[in-house]
Write an enzyme that holds these catalytic residues in place. Structure first.
Site, PDB file in Angstrom:
ATOM      1  N   PHE A 211       1.152  -1.329   0.241  1.00  0.00           N
ATOM      2  CA  PHE A 211       0.357   0.006  -0.228  1.00  0.00           C
ATOM      3  C   PHE A 211       0.666   1.082   0.423  1.00  0.00           C
ATOM      4  CE2 PHE A 211      -4.774   1.801   0.809  1.00  0.00           C
ATOM      5  CZ  PHE A 211      -4.808  -0.073   0.501  1.00  0.00           C
TER       6      PHE A 211
ATOM      7  N   GLN B 174      -7.090  14.739   3.564  1.00  0.00           N
ATOM      8  CA  GLN B 174      -6.312  14.142   2.318  1.00  0.00           C
ATOM      9  C   GLN B 174      -7.873  14.386   1.126  1.00  0.00           C
ATOM     10  OE1 GLN B 174      -5.668   9.612   2.985  1.00  0.00           O
ATOM     11  NE2 GLN B 174      -3.695  10.520   3.202  1.00  0.00           N
TER      12      GLN B 174
ATOM     13  N   HIS C 103      -7.579  11.722  -2.099  1.00  0.00           N
ATOM     14  CA  HIS C 103      -7.322  10.312  -2.324  1.00  0.00           C
ATOM     15  C   HIS C 103      -6.920  10.603  -3.748  1.00  0.00           C
ATOM     16  CE1 HIS C 103      -7.315   6.422  -3.131  1.00  0.00           C
ATOM     17  NE2 HIS C 103      -7.494   5.757  -1.458  1.00  0.00           N
TER      18      HIS C 103
ATOM     19  N   LEU D 134     -14.869   6.047  -4.206  1.00  0.00           N
ATOM     20  CA  LEU D 134     -13.291   5.941  -4.365  1.00  0.00           C
ATOM     21  C   LEU D 134     -13.322   3.993  -4.472  1.00  0.00           C
ATOM     22  CD1 LEU D 134     -11.071   5.795  -2.201  1.00  0.00           C
ATOM     23  CD2 LEU D 134     -11.964   4.445  -1.000  1.00  0.00           C
TER      24      LEU D 134
ATOM     25  N   GLU E 167      -6.423   2.614  -2.877  1.00  0.00           N
ATOM     26  CA  GLU E 167      -4.962   2.355  -3.390  1.00  0.00           C
ATOM     27  C   GLU E 167      -3.855   0.684  -3.868  1.00  0.00           C
ATOM     28  OE1 GLU E 167      -3.410   5.335  -1.161  1.00  0.00           O
ATOM     29  OE2 GLU E 167      -1.696   3.951  -0.195  1.00  0.00           O
TER      30      GLU E 167
ATOM     31  N   ARG F 255      -0.160   9.364   0.116  1.00  0.00           N
ATOM     32  CA  ARG F 255      -1.480  10.106  -1.349  1.00  0.00           C
ATOM     33  C   ARG F 255      -1.242  11.611  -1.238  1.00  0.00           C
ATOM     34  NH1 ARG F 255      -6.291   6.628   2.196  1.00  0.00           N
ATOM     35  NH2 ARG F 255      -5.806   5.065   1.632  1.00  0.00           N
TER      36      ARG F 255
ATOM     37  N   HIS G 163     -11.561  12.982   1.103  1.00  0.00           N
ATOM     38  CA  HIS G 163     -11.529  11.409   1.043  1.00  0.00           C
ATOM     39  C   HIS G 163     -11.057  11.764   2.951  1.00  0.00           C
ATOM     40  CE1 HIS G 163     -11.652   6.669   1.456  1.00  0.00           C
ATOM     41  NE2 HIS G 163     -10.001   7.233   2.240  1.00  0.00           N
TER      42      HIS G 163
END
Lengths: 571, 236
Positions: free
Chosen positions: A100, A221, A223, A233, A236, A267, A334
């Site tokens: 990730f 954040q 995304h 969404l 990731e 991110r 996000h």
């Protein structure tokens, strides 16, 4: 939900208030995974996880809380497995882990498999497992109850909440020895968000009205991969499984921005790279307003087994089967890194002291483990670790209290009832949708991925104007039965507190750090990437009263290991 | 931006003021960027804020916005309104008491879900690390654990309409099999005992409406069949 479980299993009488049935909360939408250095596929260590989290936070995270979270991670994820969470498995039967963004081995060397996953439905599997375990523990759920305000006595001690049953509009006081907020984020302050309709920052609104400051609210954040147009969404984990971002020339542009981590950089870094590509004319589609997430080179078997939900979302919301064609994506609001200030015990902390009887965990809280930018998978971990630790603090606190509840302080109750009365009686007012749209457009235009000095200053003026609209909202639905128009108006009163906190905190922070990047913070040898540690290595605290800003130092001292020293951030 | 007018016929009932339910004809202007029925409902609510429905994630994972759409149960957020014949007729999920407009009282549905003990039962002390499970054993849970409890299936099932208090219904039985199929669960016999009853399991007459409407593409009938097989195996 994790806290409720801990409290119920300890034998305490636990009431959970939720404005939706518990499995409908937004944790259900988390996709990619929950991080823990289990080392099931390759060597890993919690100190590496800790290093990545501090670096991801751009050194704004408190290192005591970060150490606590990363050290506890293997334990809480294992517990979750014991509760019945249907994690994917490796051939040896252990929990499957995938790479990730920002998660590296050996202090930033190369990507590591740390995200424990249930296909691309990790949040759904987790929320259901926790709900199911709560059913077993006989937790009492008050379903479709909306908390309106926090109740504090003259000394500031928290006594519970006042809440409304949505089905009947009845207003009831819940007096409790200890109160925990796990009310999630407020992504709906922005026009384009991956967040659910219910993510309206209710806990933050209640805290702000009760005189609790909000911490680091300028850090949001974006995304990298929301479906262009729809906002839904795309995890990731898609890039973790080998997905690649491409511009209009088909170029894997992340190689230029993050030569080492590439598409698996943090991110904030990926989102800025995408917006830069789009701004410089290399966006895709007729309007050149998005980039492409390409997994056509992956084995369809892998897509079907590891990313089935993503394929479904892509087909339903982008009209694209990702086995055959790339997915159009764009950075989308996000996650809120800031929130109600807490320590790693989950206690809400004001002026350096815990507020008696008040706790917060998850996205609504700011411990702070995410600092200026959260790493993917650390949000699910956050709610497990701090849900548990805050419940343990509550148990200790409750045991030390006298058996009888103290006399109820009524001032907050009266104020709360007056707020609902105002809404019910308002005439010649503003439509809720108009005020909400004005807020969302202002936030989107003035406080987005890249921020500009003049736009922020103007944004502060505008958002204070929107606040006046919110104070005069009017609804035509006067029914006492499931009045969603009223609920939406009350939610907007919470959102506007978050929007003000965000805009005002962002306007004041004249550096670039993590997700907060502005045009007037130059990249110099003294301030690399625009980060100004000499002046801004500190947490923002915004108070509703007079929109006052204060600051408190970042805790650079971990619990048992050495400080992770300040460094310029690159991936 | 091009707009189009879309016609709706919506079930309306507010017990606060309506003596009985009625159908409201209403239309709304939608943009070319609007796609889903939920987009349309959201705009309808701007036009008339008394129209009431549940919604949350708007991406088909929370299970809030299940309703009866042109006679078939589905999620508003996953349904393209352009695929629907107009006027688009929206009603609450059938078979459950209506609270208001498109909102039903789901108490009975959740009661049945809770009745199958929807949690892993394993009384052996947990190991230090995770309980091991082979990828093949884990795969048995696919098609079972993904349920979002939207109730599209149970409220499309005639057996559930007739006996909502006695028949567990497709969603509850899918969940029951999810735990029976989990190698970490040690209570198979107890779970089968719990369903060994003329109503709880055996009211399923494989009408398959549940399979037809499930917005997640799950197959409760298949899971129910597997439970029945286990019952038979256990009997011989």
């Amino acid at each position: 939900m994790r806290a409720a479980l801990q409290l119920s299993e300890a034998g305490l009488k636990t009431a959970v208030l939720s404005k939706v049935f518990p499995t409908r909360s937004h944790t259900v939408a988390a996709q990619g995974g929950v991080s823990a250095s289990l080392g099931n596929s390759e060597e890993d260590h919690w100190t590496w996880h800790m290093y990545d989290t501090v670096k991801g936070s751009d050194w704004l995270g408190d290192q005591d809380a970060i150490e606590f979270m990363c050290r506890e991670a293997p334990k809480v994820v294992t517990e979750l497995e014991h509760y019945g969470m249907p994690f994917d498995r490796n051939a040896d039967g252990t929990i499957y882990q995938r790479p990730f963004g920002g998660h590296m081995s050996n202090f930033g060397e190369k990507p590591v498999r740390r995200a424990c996953a249930a296909a691309d439905r990790t949040g759904h599997a987790m929320l259901h497992a926790l709900y199911q375990r709560n059913v077993r523990a006989n937790t009492h759920f008050f379903v479709e109850w909306m908390a309106l305000d926090l109740i504090r006595d003259a000394d500031g001690n928290v006594q519970g909440v006042i809440a409304m049953e949505m089905e009947t509009s009845e207003i009831v006081v819940f007096q409790a020895k200890a109160t925990l907020f796990a009310t999630g984020g407020a992504g709906r302050i922005y026009a384009s968000s991956t967040n659910a309709f219910i993510n309206t920052g209710d806990g933050l609104g209640m805290a702000a009205r009760a005189g609790i400051p909000l911490e680091d609210m300028e850090f949001w954040q974006f995304h990298p991969t929301g479906v262009a147009g729809a906002g839904v969404l795309i995890t990731e984990g898609v890039r973790g499984e080998g997905g690649i971002l491409r511009n209009s020339a088909g170029e894997r542009f992340m190689e230029r921005y993050a030569p080492n981590a590439k598409d698996l950089a943090s991110r904030d870094v990926v989102s800025r790279a995408m917006v830069t590509e789009i701004n410089e004319g290399r966006g895709c589609g007729p309007n050149k307003d998005h980039v492409l997430l390409d997994i056509t080179h992956l084995d369809p078997e892998v897509i079907m087994s590891k990313l089935p939900g993503i394929r479904e979302i892509s087909i339903k919301f982008a009209g694209v089967d990702p086995i055959k064609a790339p997915i159009p994506v764009v950075p989308t609001c996000h996650y809120q890194m800031g929130g109600i200030p807490t320590n790693y015990h989950g206690e809400v902390v004001v002026d350096g002291k815990p507020v008696n009887g008040f706790y917060a965990a998850g996205e609504c809280a700011c411990a702070s483990v995410h600092g200026a930018n959260r790493l993917g998978t650390n949000s699910l971990l956050d709610l497990l670790v701090f849900g548990k630790s805050s419940a343990n603090s509550m148990i200790d606190f409750i045991k030390a209290q006298p058996l009888e509840l103290p006399e109820l302080a009524t001032a907050d109750v009266e104020r709360s009832v007056a707020r609902v009365e105002r809404l019910n009686k308002q005439t010649n007012g503003v439509a809720v949708n108009d005020a909400r749209t004005a807020m969302q457009r202002t936030m989107q235009a003035h406080c987005g991925v890249f921020r500009f000095k003049d736009m922020l200053a103007e944004g502060v003026e505008k958002i204070l104007e929107v606040e006046k609209m919110v104070q005069q909202t009017e609804i035509s639905d006067k029914s006492s039965v499931f009045n969603m128009a009223r609920i939406e108006a009350l939610e907007l009163e919470n959102l506007i507190e978050v929007a003000k906190a965000t805009m005002i905190s962002a306007n004041a922070r004249t550096e670039s750090r993590g997700a907060h990047v502005r045009d007037d913070a130059p990249d110099t040898p003294e301030t690399p990437n625009g980060r100004d540690d000499a002046n801004w290595l500190k947490h923002t605290l915004w108070s509703r009263d007079g929109n006052r800003l204060q600051y408190k130092p970042v805790n650079l001292q971990p619990l048992t290991v050495d400080t992770i020293a300040l460094k310029t951030r690159s991936y | 931006m091009t707009t189009e007018t879309v016609k709706f016929r919506i079930y309306r009932y507010d017990p606060d003021k309506d003596a009985k339910p009625y159908m409201q004809d209403i239309s709304v202007e939608l943009d070319s960027t609007d796609r889903k029925l939920l987009d349309a409902l959201t705009k309808l609510k701007v036009k008339d804020d008394t129209i009431t429905f549940r919604r949350s994630c708007r991406e088909g994972v929370c299970g809030s916005d299940a309703m009866n759409i042109n006679g078939k149960n589905g999620l508003a957020c996953l349904t393209d309104f352009r695929d629907l014949k107009q006027p688009i007729e929206l009603r609450p999920l059938p078979g459950l008491p209506v609270v208001r407009d498109l909102i039903v009282d789901m108490t009975q549905f959740f009661k049945q879900y809770h009745s199958i003990k929807p949690y892993v039962i394993n009384d052996t002390p947990p190991p230090e690390r995770e309980r091991l499970q082979s990828p093949e054993d884990r795969e048995e849970l696919n098609g079972l654990y993904e349920c979002i409890l939207c109730a599209c299936c149970s409220t499309s099932c005639p057996s559930f309409w007739w006996n909502p208090d006695k028949f567990v219904g497709p969603a509850g039985l899918l969940a029951a099999y999810r735990f029976i199929a989990d190698t970490r669960d040690t209570a198979i016999n107890e779970r089968l005992d719990n369903l060994e009853d003329p109503y709880r399991l055996f009211r399923c007459h494989t009408i398959m409406n549940c399979v037809d409407v499930c917005p997640k593409g799950l197959n409760p009938t298949k899971a129910i069949g597997k439970i029945k097989d286990l019952m038979v195996k256990r009997a011989v």
